[in-house]
Design an enzyme around this catalytic site. Structure first.
Site, short mmCIF file in Angstrom:
data_model
loop_
_atom_site.label_atom_id
_atom_site.label_comp_id
_atom_site.label_asym_id
_atom_site.label_seq_id
_atom_site.Cartn_x
_atom_site.Cartn_y
_atom_site.Cartn_z
CE LYS A 229 -1.34 4.22 -2.65
NZ LYS A 229 -2.41 4.56 -3.92
CD GLU B 33 4.01 -3.41 1.47
OE1 GLU B 33 4.76 -3.37 2.86
OE2 GLU B 33 3.06 -3.14 1.31
CB SER C 279 -8.09 7.95 -5.18
OG SER C 279 -8.13 7.96 -6.35
#
Ligand SMILES: *Cc1c(COP(=O)(O)O)cnc(C)c1O
Length: 405
Positions: A101, A123, A388
């Site tokens: 991310k 959010e 990931s």
């Protein structure tokens, strides 16, 4: 390479279209005020992403702060435990802050800086996107407002603490069910009020144009690195590529590097407890076309056509839709989507830990489980898995729910 009439040599020039469509998916289904704000971001992105200063700075950040390039590891013991197929992992778990991310959060925050914005807004559900964005905001000296439902704040205390330590404001959303959906609504409303001073940072390849494109572009560094690394390690391309799909950013990142290659690509969704609506979050496997959160894609709907309740053992995968580019690649058949259950995931989680010394995020363990299954079917060849993220965030949950296997 040609696939279902789509020429992948020129794919990235043509997808998305100028108004953000991948075939019939994508677009921008939002109020005129928000549309104006998104258009400003699109224009800025198109100008800035061609500037050598911006590109140079992003490269330097990736190298000096994030720890890129991340390596590819040959999973020799896991491979031998299954048969002859060789498994490899692209180690996005080794990014600073523990997952992929940060690849798009650093890009989004750098864009905010270039646009002269003072604040980033987002959010968060499980808190992973909030932590990555708070990290980027601290790095660039930007204010950071993270909207989070009461229920999630209680469930994700360690991530709430991380965001606060990094200097972010965690804003509690008490409306409705007080989870991710309400947090999205509250963050969008706050952004509409103050878009001159801030930029909304979406956490995956979802939302209105330009986010599915922009987040893909920022994540494409995974695919670019992986293709070069894999060829230099083995002398050839992998036979198959596997990544987990929630919103779809880590998968789009690695897949984008191989779309024009003769490589079989598999997107892995969470089957959770089974195929009944409410027990899983496999939107591309079981969903239908529909609009939510400002974009048209394939989604899971309840009987009234609203986003259905979803479930997954991995909180990063429990979203009732996926990015529009995935919906497009699904329909033309370039990528095959399939789902893996909680049980298969947990088994893979422990196997990768024990056999390779790598504790994966539960999200990533879905991809590992699928690759293990595929390895049994393929008999020979190689599979590259996008790992990931790392599993540190999942320790308490795993120990409490499954004990130590
Ligand atoms: C958030 C997250 C995901 C799911 O998001 P995508 O946008 O589908 O990549 C997967 N793995 C990890 C480790 C995550 O934190």
């Amino acid at each position: 390479m040609n696939f279902s009439g789509i020429d992948f040599d020129t794919y990235f020039k043509r997808y998305p279209s100028a108004d953000g469509y991948f075939g019939k998916y994508g677009g921008s289904y939002i109020s005129p005020e928000l549309k104006a704000a998104m258009d400003e971001i699109t224009d800025a992105y198109f100008t800035i992403c061609k500037s050598t200063k911006f590109i140079g700075e992003l490269r330097r950040i990736r190298r000096e702060f994030q720890g890129r390039p991340t390596p590819i590891s040959h999973l020799e013991r896991l491979s031998s435990s299954i048969g002859n197929v060789q498994l490899y992992a692209k180690r996005e778990d080794l990014n600073h802050s523990g997952a992929h991310k940060i690849n798009h959060c650093m890009g989004e925050a750098l864009l905010a800086k270039y646009m002269g914005k003072k604040k980033v807004i987002a959010e968060t559900g499980a808190g992973q996107h909030g932590v990555a964005l708070a990290t980027a905001a601290a790095y660039f000296g930007l204010e950071c407002d993270i909207y989070m439902g009461t229920v999630d704040i209680e469930k994700q205390a360690p991530n709430v603490a991380r965001m606060k330590i990094l200097g972010a404001n965690v804003i509690e959303v008490k409306e409705g069910l007080a989870t991710l959906k309400e947090a999205v609504d509250a963050a969008f409303a706050a952004y509409a009020e103050d878009y001159e001073n801030c930029i909304y940072c979406i956490g995956s390849v979802v939302g209105p144009h330009p986010f599915p494109m922009m987040v893909r572009d920022f994540q494409s560094v995974i695919g670019v690195e992986a293709r070069e690394q894999f060829i230099s390690m083995t002398g050839e391309l992998p036979d198959a590529l596997v990544a987990c799909v929630g919103g779809g950013s880590n998968s789009m990142g690695i897949f984008s590097g191989f779309l024009n290659d003769p490589v079989d690509i598999y997107g892995v969704e969470p089957l959770g407890k089974g195929p009944s609506l409410g027990d899983h979050a496999a939107s591309l496997t079981y969903g239908t076309e529909g609009v939510m959160h400002g974009f048209n894609s394939i989604m899971l709907k309840d009987e009234n056509g609203n986003p259905a309740p979803v479930y997954s053992v991995a909180s990063g995968l429990d979203y009732p839709s996926s990015g529009p580019e995935h919906a497009f690649l699904h329909d033309i058949g370039r990528i095959k989507y399939d789902a893996i259950s909680d049980d298969e995931t947990i088994d893979a989680f422990f196997k990768l830990s024990r056999l390779e010394g790598i504790i994966p995020a539960i999200e990533s363990a879905h991809a590992v489980a699928y690759a293990m299954k595929l390895a049994k079917e393929m008999k020979r060849g190689s599979i590259l898995i996008n790992l990931s993220g790392r599993g540190d965030k999942d320790m308490d949950y795993i120990i409490n729910k499954y004990g130590i296997r």
